[in-house]
Design a protein around this motif. Structure first.
Motif, short mmCIF file in Angstrom:
data_model
loop_
_atom_site.label_atom_id
_atom_site.label_comp_id
_atom_site.label_asym_id
_atom_site.label_seq_id
_atom_site.Cartn_x
_atom_site.Cartn_y
_atom_site.Cartn_z
N LYS A 6 2.16 14.72 -6.61
CA LYS A 6 1.42 14.73 -5.63
C LYS A 6 0.87 13.12 -4.87
CE LYS A 6 -0.54 17.92 -9.06
NZ LYS A 6 -1.24 17.73 -9.62
N LEU A 7 -0.13 13.20 -4.34
CA LEU A 7 -1.03 12.26 -3.75
C LEU A 7 -2.00 12.45 -3.32
CD1 LEU A 7 -0.10 8.90 -2.96
CD2 LEU A 7 0.31 10.19 -0.66
N GLN A 8 -3.25 11.76 -4.22
CA GLN A 8 -5.07 12.01 -4.17
C GLN A 8 -4.78 11.44 -3.02
OE1 GLN A 8 -6.56 10.10 -7.59
NE2 GLN A 8 -5.91 11.36 -9.00
N TYR A 9 -4.39 10.25 -2.12
CA TYR A 9 -4.88 9.72 -1.03
C TYR A 9 -4.81 10.90 -0.08
CZ TYR A 9 -4.97 6.71 3.38
OH TYR A 9 -5.06 6.30 4.84
N LEU A 10 -3.36 11.59 0.60
CA LEU A 10 -3.29 12.91 0.84
C LEU A 10 -4.56 14.05 1.30
CD1 LEU A 10 -1.53 13.91 3.45
CD2 LEU A 10 -0.31 15.02 1.46
N ALA A 11 -4.98 14.73 -0.22
CA ALA A 11 -5.89 15.20 -0.50
C ALA A 11 -6.93 14.73 0.05
CB ALA A 11 -5.68 15.38 -2.31
N ARG A 12 -7.57 13.36 -0.36
CA ARG A 12 -8.87 12.84 -0.10
C ARG A 12 -8.62 12.84 1.91
NH1 ARG A 12 -7.82 9.29 -3.60
NH2 ARG A 12 -7.55 8.32 -1.30
N ILE A 13 -8.07 12.55 2.13
CA ILE A 13 -7.74 12.48 3.79
C ILE A 13 -7.86 13.92 4.75
CG2 ILE A 13 -7.17 10.30 4.44
CD1 ILE A 13 -4.44 11.39 5.24
N LYS A 14 -7.12 14.53 3.96
CA LYS A 14 -6.90 16.28 4.33
C LYS A 14 -8.81 17.20 4.64
CE LYS A 14 -1.93 18.16 3.31
NZ LYS A 14 -1.11 19.32 2.59
N GLU A 15 -9.02 16.75 3.99
CA GLU A 15 -10.32 16.86 3.00
C GLU A 15 -11.54 16.60 4.21
OE1 GLU A 15 -12.12 15.67 -0.26
OE2 GLU A 15 -11.21 17.48 -1.62
N LYS A 16 -10.67 15.59 5.01
CA LYS A 16 -11.98 15.05 5.91
C LYS A 16 -11.41 15.61 7.48
CE LYS A 16 -13.28 11.04 3.52
NZ LYS A 16 -13.21 9.81 2.75
N VAL A 17 -10.25 16.64 7.86
CA VAL A 17 -9.42 16.79 8.13
C VAL A 17 -9.60 18.48 8.77
CG1 VAL A 17 -8.25 17.25 10.59
CG2 VAL A 17 -8.49 15.36 9.05
N PRO A 18 -10.40 19.22 9.18
CA PRO A 18 -11.15 20.42 10.22
C PRO A 18 -9.53 21.28 9.91
CG PRO A 18 -12.56 19.12 11.01
CD PRO A 18 -11.67 18.45 10.85
N SER A 76 0.97 -0.98 -0.47
CA SER A 76 0.16 0.09 -0.11
C SER A 76 0.89 1.62 -0.43
CB SER A 76 -0.88 0.08 1.08
OG SER A 76 -1.90 1.42 1.26
N ILE A 77 1.83 1.17 1.00
CA ILE A 77 2.86 2.28 0.31
C ILE A 77 3.48 2.58 -0.88
CG2 ILE A 77 4.81 3.58 2.10
CD1 ILE A 77 3.16 2.57 5.00
N ALA A 78 3.58 1.84 -0.94
CA ALA A 78 5.35 1.59 -1.86
C ALA A 78 3.93 1.91 -3.19
CB ALA A 78 5.25 -0.09 -2.34
N GLU A 79 2.57 1.64 -2.99
CA GLU A 79 1.44 2.27 -4.06
C GLU A 79 1.90 4.33 -4.31
OE1 GLU A 79 -2.13 0.26 -3.89
OE2 GLU A 79 -1.33 -1.61 -4.99
N LYS A 80 1.36 4.17 -2.91
CA LYS A 80 1.96 5.58 -2.84
C LYS A 80 2.97 6.30 -3.40
CE LYS A 80 -1.96 5.32 0.70
NZ LYS A 80 -2.36 3.84 0.26
N ILE A 81 3.39 5.62 -2.54
CA ILE A 81 5.05 6.14 -3.34
C ILE A 81 5.33 5.92 -4.94
CG2 ILE A 81 7.99 5.72 -3.49
CD1 ILE A 81 7.44 4.63 -0.46
N GLU A 82 4.60 5.08 -5.65
CA GLU A 82 5.01 5.00 -6.91
C GLU A 82 4.14 6.71 -7.12
OE1 GLU A 82 3.96 2.02 -10.41
OE2 GLU A 82 2.64 2.39 -8.86
N GLU A 83 3.30 6.89 -7.13
CA GLU A 83 2.29 8.36 -6.96
C GLU A 83 2.82 8.62 -7.11
OE1 GLU A 83 -2.28 10.27 -6.40
OE2 GLU A 83 -1.67 7.94 -5.63
N LEU A 84 3.42 9.18 -5.86
CA LEU A 84 4.87 10.43 -5.56
C LEU A 84 5.66 10.43 -6.77
CD1 LEU A 84 4.52 10.09 -1.62
CD2 LEU A 84 3.86 12.55 -3.01
N ILE A 85 6.21 9.72 -7.11
CA ILE A 85 7.10 9.47 -7.93
C ILE A 85 7.00 10.10 -9.25
CG2 ILE A 85 8.63 7.71 -9.05
CD1 ILE A 85 9.47 6.49 -6.71
N LYS A 86 5.97 9.43 -10.10
CA LYS A 86 5.03 9.74 -11.06
C LYS A 86 5.04 11.13 -11.05
CE LYS A 86 4.28 4.88 -13.06
NZ LYS A 86 2.95 4.34 -12.96
N THR A 87 4.02 11.72 -9.97
CA THR A 87 3.18 12.44 -10.22
C THR A 87 4.01 13.76 -9.28
OG1 THR A 87 1.69 12.21 -8.37
CG2 THR A 87 0.69 11.29 -10.83
#
Length: 95
Positions: free
Chosen positions: A79-91, A66-77
């Motif tokens: 950015k990380l969509q997962y981080l953006a999603r969880i940030k939206e849910k925290v005031p 799971s973390i490897a997939e997130k690192i892959e996305e960070l390397i490629k783009t």
């Protein structure tokens, strides 16, 4: 993206997960532990990924699929969509 930048993202995820659910220690500690290992890892994760792909990233201590997939996305783009999603849910006051 440098190892430090990747580690910083993983630390941020760990912090947010702890705020959202402090009882789920396994999850937020997993991200922090991966961040620590990556910070001290001697090889550049981008190089590891370019040579060995996801399987290479999974060989880094504390980095599972799971973390490897997130690192892959960070390397490629960068950015990380997962981080953006969880940030939206925290005031914002909690961050």
């Amino acid at each position: 993206m440098t190892n430090k930048e990747i580690a910083d993202v993983l630390y941020e995820i760990g912090d947010i997960l702890e705020l959202k659910n402090p009882n789920d220690r396994f999850r937020f500690l997993a991200y922090r532990q991966a961040g620590q290992k990556i910070t001290s890892w001697s090889r550049d994760l981008s190089d590891v990924y370019n040579v060995d792909g996801l399987k290479g990233l999974e060989k880094v201590p504390a980095v599972g699929p799971s973390i490897a997939e997130k690192i892959e996305e960070l390397i490629k783009t960068g950015k990380l969509q997962y981080l953006a999603r969880i940030k939206e849910k925290v005031p914002i006051a909690e961050l």
